[in-house]
Design a protein around this motif. Structure first.
Motif, PDB file in Angstrom:
ATOM      1  N   TRP A  33       0.251  -1.699  -0.346  1.00 27.87           N
ATOM      2  CA  TRP A  33       0.498   0.030  -0.187  1.00 27.87           C
ATOM      3  C   TRP A  33       0.894   1.141  -0.172  1.00 27.87           C
ATOM      4  N   LEU A  37       0.244   3.765  -2.608  1.00 25.22           N
ATOM      5  CA  LEU A  37      -0.372   4.991  -2.600  1.00 25.22           C
ATOM      6  C   LEU A  37       0.446   6.330  -2.776  1.00 25.22           C
ATOM      7  N   ALA A  80       1.334   5.517   6.527  1.00 24.91           N
ATOM      8  CA  ALA A  80       0.254   5.929   6.499  1.00 24.91           C
ATOM      9  C   ALA A  80      -0.358   7.359   6.894  1.00 24.91           C
ATOM     10  N   GLU A  81       0.400   7.714   7.850  1.00 26.90           N
ATOM     11  CA  GLU A  81      -0.701   9.936   8.278  1.00 26.90           C
ATOM     12  C   GLU A  81       0.419  10.328   7.054  1.00 26.90           C
ATOM     13  N   ASP A  84      -0.892  11.119   4.820  1.00 27.83           N
ATOM     14  CA  ASP A  84      -2.913  11.682   4.922  1.00 27.83           C
ATOM     15  C   ASP A  84      -3.889  10.445   4.689  1.00 27.83           C
ATOM     16  N   CYS A  85      -3.530   9.486   4.894  1.00 23.97           N
ATOM     17  CA  CYS A  85      -4.138   8.439   5.453  1.00 23.97           C
ATOM     18  C   CYS A  85      -4.750   7.525   6.744  1.00 23.97           C
ATOM     19  N   THR A  86      -5.764   6.286   6.777  1.00 25.04           N
ATOM     20  CA  THR A  86      -5.298   6.391   8.160  1.00 25.04           C
ATOM     21  C   THR A  86      -4.923   4.626   8.018  1.00 25.04           C
TER      22      THR A  86
END
Length: 153
Positions: A33, A37, A80-81, A84-86
């Motif tokens: 991921w 991303l 992830a942060e 800008d993801c959770t």
């Protein structure tokens, strides 16, 4: 009764986890991921590294460890942060939790009843196969507690 509490908890979790089915929708891309991303955002490894506060070589290591399945959750959360993801983490049963408990109880009951039936046959006291299902259900109801289900493999 404690088993009722466990059953209600299983049913609530089953209901919540149903939204995650089929799990194929959540399979990670081949390179992971983080890499997928980052690439989709047009971000370089150096840029992601700057956002996390690590060297570009560390980003490469993070991406490789995620693809290999050896990444630590804390590291994945930080990545992830920075993207800008959770991070969403879940264990999704292959079938319902209730079905797992019922199958396990049935397996134990059948094994025990077959062992008893074998001993009785050796003593020429065989039992009828016709009522076997009823005996399985009775064994589960009368002899097994949820705590007994997981004592052995």
């Amino acid at each position: 009764m404690k088993s009722d509490t466990h059953k209600r908890a299983r049913l609530r979790l089953d209901e919540r986890l149903q939204a995650l089915q089929p799990i194929d929708r959540f399979r990670a891309p081949p390179k992971g991921w983080v890499r997928a991303l980052r690439d989709a955002l047009g971000m370089t490894g150096a840029q992601l590294g700057a956002r996390i506060g690590v060297r570009p070589q560390t980003i490469e290591s993070i991406e490789k460890s995620e693809a290999a399945g050896t990444i630590q959750l804390n590291t994945l959360r930080r990545a992830a942060e920075a993207l800008d993801c959770t991070l969403v983490y879940a264990l999704v049963p292959n079938s319902s939790l209730q079905a797992v408990v019922e199958a396990r109880a049935r397996k134990i009951a059948i094994r025990e009843l077959q062992r008893v039936a074998h001993t009785m046959r050796l003593e020429a006291q065989g039992t009828e196969n016709a009522d076997f299902e009823a005996r399985v259900q009775a064994y589960i109801r009368d002899k097994l507690s949820e705590r007994d289900l997981w004592n052995e493999t």
